[in-house]
Design a protein around this motif. Structure first.
Motif, short mmCIF file in Angstrom:
data_model
loop_
_atom_site.label_atom_id
_atom_site.label_comp_id
_atom_site.label_asym_id
_atom_site.label_seq_id
_atom_site.Cartn_x
_atom_site.Cartn_y
_atom_site.Cartn_z
N PHE A 184 0.47 -2.31 -14.78
CA PHE A 184 0.69 -2.49 -13.36
C PHE A 184 0.05 -3.78 -12.88
CE2 PHE A 184 -0.59 -2.08 -8.95
CZ PHE A 184 0.60 -1.68 -8.36
N SER A 185 0.79 -4.47 -12.02
CA SER A 185 0.27 -5.67 -11.37
C SER A 185 0.79 -5.68 -9.94
CB SER A 185 0.75 -6.92 -12.12
OG SER A 185 0.48 -8.07 -11.35
N ASN A 186 -0.13 -5.65 -9.01
CA ASN A 186 0.26 -5.67 -7.60
C ASN A 186 0.99 -6.97 -7.25
OD1 ASN A 186 0.50 -4.65 -5.05
ND2 ASN A 186 -1.67 -4.56 -4.61
N GLU A 187 0.55 -8.07 -7.86
CA GLU A 187 1.16 -9.37 -7.59
C GLU A 187 2.58 -9.44 -8.17
OE1 GLU A 187 -1.99 -9.28 -9.23
OE2 GLU A 187 -2.94 -9.28 -7.26
N ASP A 188 2.80 -8.81 -9.32
CA ASP A 188 4.10 -8.82 -9.98
C ASP A 188 4.75 -7.44 -9.90
OD1 ASP A 188 3.80 -11.51 -10.77
OD2 ASP A 188 2.65 -10.90 -12.53
N TYR A 189 4.56 -6.76 -8.78
CA TYR A 189 5.04 -5.39 -8.64
C TYR A 189 6.54 -5.27 -8.88
CZ TYR A 189 6.47 -1.01 -6.58
OH TYR A 189 7.06 0.21 -6.38
N ASP A 190 7.33 -6.19 -8.35
CA ASP A 190 8.79 -6.10 -8.50
C ASP A 190 9.19 -6.10 -9.98
OD1 ASP A 190 9.21 -5.95 -5.76
OD2 ASP A 190 9.42 -8.12 -5.54
N ASP A 191 8.56 -6.98 -10.77
CA ASP A 191 8.86 -7.04 -12.21
C ASP A 191 8.36 -5.77 -12.90
OD1 ASP A 191 9.95 -9.52 -11.83
OD2 ASP A 191 8.23 -10.62 -12.62
N TRP A 192 7.16 -5.31 -12.55
CA TRP A 192 6.60 -4.10 -13.16
C TRP A 192 7.52 -2.91 -12.88
CZ3 TRP A 192 5.15 0.52 -10.85
CH2 TRP A 192 4.49 1.42 -11.67
N LYS A 193 8.00 -2.82 -11.66
CA LYS A 193 8.85 -1.70 -11.27
C LYS A 193 10.11 -1.64 -12.12
CE LYS A 193 11.10 0.18 -7.15
NZ LYS A 193 11.32 -0.02 -5.71
N ILE A 194 10.75 -2.78 -12.32
CA ILE A 194 11.97 -2.84 -13.14
C ILE A 194 11.65 -2.47 -14.58
CG2 ILE A 194 13.68 -4.42 -14.12
CD1 ILE A 194 13.45 -5.98 -11.39
N LEU B 44 2.47 1.65 -1.30
CA LEU B 44 1.33 0.73 -1.32
C LEU B 44 1.75 -0.71 -1.55
CD1 LEU B 44 -1.17 2.87 -3.42
CD2 LEU B 44 -1.44 2.22 -1.01
N CYS B 45 2.75 -0.91 -2.40
CA CYS B 45 3.12 -2.28 -2.79
C CYS B 45 4.26 -2.86 -1.98
CB CYS B 45 3.48 -2.30 -4.26
SG CYS B 45 2.09 -1.84 -5.30
N GLU B 46 5.14 -2.00 -1.49
CA GLU B 46 6.27 -2.49 -0.71
C GLU B 46 6.11 -2.20 0.76
OE1 GLU B 46 9.89 -0.87 -2.25
OE2 GLU B 46 9.68 -1.88 -4.18
N GLY B 47 5.45 -1.10 1.08
CA GLY B 47 5.30 -0.69 2.46
C GLY B 47 6.59 -0.08 2.97
N ASN B 48 6.59 0.28 4.23
CA ASN B 48 7.82 0.79 4.84
C ASN B 48 8.63 -0.39 5.37
OD1 ASN B 48 6.61 0.04 7.26
ND2 ASN B 48 5.91 2.10 7.72
N ASP B 49 9.75 -0.13 5.99
CA ASP B 49 10.62 -1.21 6.47
C ASP B 49 9.91 -2.11 7.48
OD1 ASP B 49 12.70 -0.42 4.87
OD2 ASP B 49 13.67 0.79 6.42
N GLN B 50 9.07 -1.52 8.34
CA GLN B 50 8.34 -2.31 9.33
C GLN B 50 7.34 -3.24 8.63
OE1 GLN B 50 8.84 -2.42 12.70
NE2 GLN B 50 7.41 -4.12 12.66
N THR B 51 6.67 -2.74 7.62
CA THR B 51 5.71 -3.56 6.86
C THR B 51 6.42 -4.72 6.18
OG1 THR B 51 4.36 -1.60 6.46
CG2 THR B 51 3.93 -3.51 5.07
N LYS B 52 7.57 -4.44 5.59
CA LYS B 52 8.35 -5.50 4.92
C LYS B 52 8.77 -6.57 5.92
CE LYS B 52 10.29 -2.30 1.58
NZ LYS B 52 11.51 -1.63 1.11
N GLU B 53 9.21 -6.13 7.08
CA GLU B 53 9.63 -7.07 8.13
C GLU B 53 8.44 -7.93 8.57
OE1 GLU B 53 12.29 -8.97 10.60
OE2 GLU B 53 12.79 -7.39 9.17
#
Length: 145
Positions: free
Chosen positions: A10-20, A114-123
């Protein structure tokens, strides 16, 4: 069940890659593993012979553990395997944030929150990034290169 060598850490900085990578890793463990992450632990069901339904389809009820086959036991164990895999990818601080989760699905959802947040956090994150970009200025000693 297949066993593979490297679990993506897991890497919070590379979360998108880790998730895939984790999606692929979990799905490669067992055909039903991703179902466990998205829908929760499997329940072994059987037709309730005592119930009469009007539509002709039998009413389904959970099977007692004593009635499970070896295949049933393997399928219900997938949640524990998925939790173990997820636990092994996390550092101590991130594990502390998810250790109260009881299923692999809950862990995955918590990590996503935690890593993506909800839609409001993303916005909000997008707006902050745009504002930083708009306010970026070249320092006098910097060149275009």
């Amino acid at each position: 069940m297949a066993s593979f060598n490297k679990i993506p850490m897991f890497s919070n900085e590379d979360y998108d890659d880790w998730k895939i990578r984790m999606q692929a890793n979990l799905a490669a463990q067992d055909d039903d593993m991703w179902y466990i992450i998205t829908d929760g632990p499997m329940k072994i069901l059987k037709a309730n012979k005592a119930a009469i339904t009007t539509k002709g389809a039998p009413q389904m009820v959970e099977t007692y553990r004593s009635e499970w086959t070896a295949e049933d036991k393997n399928k219900t164990n997938l949640d524990i395997i998925a939790k173990d895999i997820l636990y092994k990818t996390l550092d101590k601080s991130m594990f502390a944030k998810i250790k109260t989760c009881t299923t692999a699905k809950e862990i995955w959802e918590k990590l996503t929150q935690l890593c993506e947040g909800n839609d409001q956090t993303k916005e909000n994150k997008l707006n902050v990034a745009i504002k930083k970009f708009d306010n970026a200025k070249m320092k006098p000693e910097e060149t275009l290169a």
